[in-house]
Write an enzyme that holds these catalytic residues in place. Structure first.
Site, PDB file in Angstrom:
ATOM      1  N   GLU A  37      22.210  12.351 -54.321  1.00 16.31           N
ATOM      2  CA  GLU A  37      22.768  11.390 -55.263  1.00 16.31           C
ATOM      3  C   GLU A  37      22.053  11.624 -56.596  1.00 16.31           C
ATOM      4  OE1 GLU A  37      22.414   7.202 -54.354  1.00 16.31           O
ATOM      5  OE2 GLU A  37      23.572   6.684 -56.147  1.00 16.31           O
ATOM      6  N   ARG A 263      12.722  12.871 -41.705  1.00 19.55           N
ATOM      7  CA  ARG A 263      12.449  13.155 -43.108  1.00 19.55           C
ATOM      8  C   ARG A 263      11.007  13.608 -43.259  1.00 19.55           C
ATOM      9  NH1 ARG A 263      14.739   9.450 -46.028  1.00 19.55           N
ATOM     10  NH2 ARG A 263      13.443   9.549 -47.866  1.00 19.55           N
ATOM     11  N   LYS A 273      12.768   8.317 -53.931  1.00 18.40           N
ATOM     12  CA  LYS A 273      13.179   8.248 -55.325  1.00 18.40           C
ATOM     13  C   LYS A 273      12.857   6.897 -55.935  1.00 18.40           C
ATOM     14  CE  LYS A 273      17.161  10.310 -54.699  1.00 18.40           C
ATOM     15  NZ  LYS A 273      18.563  10.675 -54.828  1.00 18.40           N
TER      16      LYS A 273
HETATM   17  P1  ATP Z   1      15.093   8.845 -51.339  1.00 16.04           P
HETATM   18  O1  ATP Z   1      14.835   8.223 -50.013  1.00 16.04           O
HETATM   19  O2  ATP Z   1      13.975   9.630 -51.877  1.00 16.04           O
HETATM   20  O3  ATP Z   1      15.672   7.904 -52.330  1.00 16.04           O
HETATM   21  P2  ATP Z   1      17.676   9.746 -50.679  1.00 16.04           P
HETATM   22  O4  ATP Z   1      17.848  10.109 -49.256  1.00 16.04           O
HETATM   23  O5  ATP Z   1      18.234   8.469 -51.133  1.00 16.04           O
HETATM   24  O6  ATP Z   1      16.163   9.953 -51.052  1.00 16.04           O
HETATM   25  P3  ATP Z   1      19.623  11.574 -51.576  1.00 16.04           P
HETATM   26  O7  ATP Z   1      19.839  12.128 -52.921  1.00 16.04           O
HETATM   27  O8  ATP Z   1      20.636  10.673 -51.008  1.00 16.04           O
HETATM   28  O9  ATP Z   1      18.216  10.864 -51.623  1.00 16.04           O
HETATM   29  O10 ATP Z   1      19.266  12.737 -50.561  1.00 16.04           O
HETATM   30  C1  ATP Z   1      19.962  13.930 -50.470  1.00 16.04           C
HETATM   31  C2  ATP Z   1      19.660  14.551 -49.137  1.00 16.04           C
HETATM   32  O11 ATP Z   1      18.259  14.804 -49.004  1.00 16.04           O
HETATM   33  C3  ATP Z   1      20.050  13.648 -47.985  1.00 16.04           C
HETATM   34  O12 ATP Z   1      20.735  14.414 -47.021  1.00 16.04           O
HETATM   35  C4  ATP Z   1      18.746  13.149 -47.453  1.00 16.04           C
HETATM   36  O13 ATP Z   1      18.829  12.902 -46.082  1.00 16.04           O
HETATM   37  C5  ATP Z   1      17.787  14.293 -47.784  1.00 16.04           C
HETATM   38  N1  ATP Z   1      16.429  13.792 -47.939  1.00 16.04           N
HETATM   39  C6  ATP Z   1      16.011  12.803 -48.748  1.00 16.04           C
HETATM   40  N2  ATP Z   1      14.703  12.565 -48.591  1.00 16.04           N
HETATM   41  C7  ATP Z   1      14.258  13.442 -47.664  1.00 16.04           C
HETATM   42  C8  ATP Z   1      12.988  13.700 -47.051  1.00 16.04           C
HETATM   43  N3  ATP Z   1      11.897  13.010 -47.378  1.00 16.04           N
HETATM   44  N4  ATP Z   1      12.917  14.675 -46.122  1.00 16.04           N
HETATM   45  C9  ATP Z   1      14.009  15.387 -45.806  1.00 16.04           C
HETATM   46  N5  ATP Z   1      15.223  15.195 -46.328  1.00 16.04           N
HETATM   47  C10 ATP Z   1      15.362  14.236 -47.249  1.00 16.04           C
HETATM   48 MG    MG Z   2      20.691   8.229 -50.873  1.00 20.58          MG
END
Ligand code: ATP
Ligand code: MG
Length: 564
Positions: A37, A263, A273
């Site tokens: 995102e 994760r 984020k």
């Molecule tokens: P955050 O929790 O940091 O806000 P998010 O999951 O909301 O991250 P996205 O931009 O939606 O951020 O993530 C894009 C992809 O990266 C998703 O498939 C998510 O599952 C993966 N992702 C996010 N954080 C991690 C992590 N710590 N380890 C592995 N994959 C991750």
């Molecule tokens: Mg997200």
């Protein structure tokens, strides 16, 4: 055609893919995607997901799309899109012409929603957010059906269209999937799939006042793109039945399937984020690319290499349960790569002036030094020597502890790549601090090994005062003082390490690095790896970030004061 897995890398996700290929599921296709995102810069956790998704596509001869999951206008921006594109390329991955935006599917998603309404599988609900929560029930209590659940298809179609055209205020109505208010999985209790939200979208502007929810948009975006394996993190495990329900209702033929993995959590930092945005917005760091940040932009500026990050992601592997990975492992990977590729130079961080009394004034000579001790292909450079030098303040001790091998009153030490010098006297300031040493050099000791067979235990680095260039050096330590700041009771910012940045403004480095390009990395002998800062460095006035010390930081802290 069946692809074979010819890489040694394996994990439970690759095993699932192997099984799917054996049964010729999806006609043997492997299509993944990385779906960020654009509401922040990507971090090292995202790198794990990127390496996994792009790595699988490469390994199985499949494809990996870059898809911006931009269905919630709040906080999304083009700046983030651009940073993400740039960072993934930097990491070494490419999506060719497959860069997509979920916002491009808004019309298609809207039509899918209409299809659900027509089959009686979705309805417009007038309950507000609090009421929806109350009606939903809990783990122990079943939900209660919304009084709007049994609206006619025509009424739903009419209301949904009027939601779209902007007739209602934000929150006045939502569209919900009509599933089961008694489902044991609360997510299946008629989840909201569309809401009214008047907010300008960075791509679609004000064309839409309704936006699809993640659960609705994500699985259908996967289906639209023909994704076979939709890999995401564990927090979406409970959402999988909804993912399956939606694609079964709406998609014919091959359907994407979701698989969850743990994760990445990394010690002494925060990887979310939301937390990173807070650090940036509250000015607790200097921005998304602050070299202390666990963002790709920060690590990149700090001097980490893409290869080191990829190796780290391979080493941590992919598992089904959450754990906390030691930051030391990432630093180890960085050190391993830089050890191979970084040319060696000498730099002095905390200088102490040394005058070689028996070296003629105005004279200078050069030593030819290898740029890499194991790799002759990296060539040599000429390092000037003259009467006045700088050495590291730490490399002289007036009252040396037991095993101290460096310079001390009356003692000898070898200058790296150069002569043996002997301490003769020192000059102190009014506070009693040593500000200058006077030494003599032994001309017979030019270049190791010593021709006189004399054994000098200590070897220290140095630069010639006349020839060196002054530089600023920034030393970094852990951003947080505790291993898991996000897991503590207090607000995580309470645990920020106040000493995470130390700026040294009067350092001296070999003149050869004077105009080094931004991003160039060096090993400063005995000190660690350093990278020319891409923001603040100027030709002739270099600014260096310490990437990592030579050894594990903690090992070093433990050793501090012991003398080496
Ligand atoms: P955050 O929790 O940091 O806000 P998010 O999951 O909301 O991250 P996205 O931009 O939606 O951020 O993530 C894009 C992809 O990266 C998703 O498939 C998510 O599952 C993966 N992702 C996010 N954080 C991690 C992590 N710590 N380890 C592995 N994959 C991750
Ligand atoms: Mg997200």
């Amino acid at each position: 055609m069946t692809q074979t897995n010819n890489s040694s890398q394996s994990d439970f996700i690759r095993e699932i893919i192997d099984d799917d290929l054996k049964t010729n599921k999806n006609e043997g296709r492997v299509a993944t995607r990385f779906p960020p995102e654009p509401n922040g810069y990507i971090h090292i956790g995202h790198a794990k997901s990127i390496c996994l998704n792009f790595g699988i596509a490469a390994q199985y001869g499949g494809t990996c799309n870059l898809r911006f999951d931009d269905t919630d206008p709040s906080g999304e921006s083009l700046e983030y899109v651009e940073s993400i594109v740039d960072d993934i390329h930097w990491l070494g991955f490419d999506w060719e012409d497959r860069m997509y935006f979920a916002s491009d599917y808004f019309e298609q998603l809207y039509q899918f929603a209409i299809q659900l309404i027509k089959t009686g599988r979705a309805y417009v609900c007038d309950l507000n957010a609090d009421e929806i929560r109350e009606y939903r029930g809990s783990f122990t209590e079943p939900g209660t059906e919304s009084p709007y659940r049994n609206r006619s298809v025509d009424e739903n179609l009419d209301l949904f269209e009027r939601m779209r055209t902007g007739e209602f205020e934000d929150g006045a109505h939502v569209l919900r999937a009509r599933i089961d208010m008694n489902a044991p999985n609360i997510i299946m209790r008629d989840p909201v799939i569309y809401r009214i939200k008047r907010e300008t979208h960075y791509r679609t502007g004000n064309a839409w006042v309704i936006y699809p929810m993640y659960d609705f948009a994500h699985c259908l975006s996967d289906a639209i793109e023909g994704i076979t394996h939709s890999i995401c993190t564990l927090e979406f495990e409970n959402n999988r039945p909804l993912y399956d329900w939606i694609v079964e209702e709406l998609i014919e033929g091959n359907r994407p399937h979701q698989t969850e993995f743990a994760r990445l959590n990394l010690s002494y930092t925060v990887i979310s984020k939301r937390a990173l945005i807070e650090l940036v917005e509250k000015g607790r760091v200097a921005g998304w690319d602050d070299p202390r940040m666990p963002t790709i932009a920060g690590m990149r500026r700090r001097g980490y290499t893409p290869k080191a990050i990829r190796n780290f992601c391979t080493q941590i592997g992919v598992a089904k349960n959450d754990n906390l990975i030691d930051m030391a492992l990432l630093e180890h990977c960085v050190r391993e790569d830089l050890n191979e590729q970084a040319p060696r130079v000498m730099g002095v961080l905390r200088p102490l002036r040394v005058v070689i009394d028996n070296y003629p004034e105005g004279q200078a000579e050069e030593f030819e030094c290898a740029n890499h001790p194991q790799n002759p292909d990296m060539g040599t450079r000429r390092v000037p020597f003259s009467r006045v030098l700088y050495i590291e303040r730490d490399d002289f001790h007036e009252d040396p502890p037991g095993k101290y091998k460096r310079l001390a009153p009356g003692r000898e030490v070898r200058l790296r790549n150069s002569y043996v010098i002997k301490h003769e006297s020192m000059v102190k300031d009014e506070k009693g601090e040593v500000v200058e040493l006077h030494c003599t050099y032994d001309p017979d000791t030019r270049n190791a090994p010593p021709p006189d067979g004399r054994k000098v235990k200590g070897v220290i680095h140095w630069v010639s005062a006349e020839h060196c260039v002054s530089a600023e050096v920034r030393l970094y330590d852990r951003l947080f003082q505790v291993p898991n700041p996000a897991g503590e009771d207090e607000e995580f910012t309470e645990y920020l390490n106040p000493n995470s940045l130390e700026t040294l403004t009067s350092c001296y480095v070999e003149s050869g690095v004077k105009d080094a390009e931004a991003g160039s990395r060096y090993q400063f002998e005995r000190l660690g790896y350093f990278c020319v800062d891409s923001r603040d460095s100027q030709p002739g006035k270099p600014v260096f970030n310490r990437v990592v010390p030579l050894r594990d930081t903690w090992g070093k802290i433990a050793e501090k004061g012991k003398g080496k």
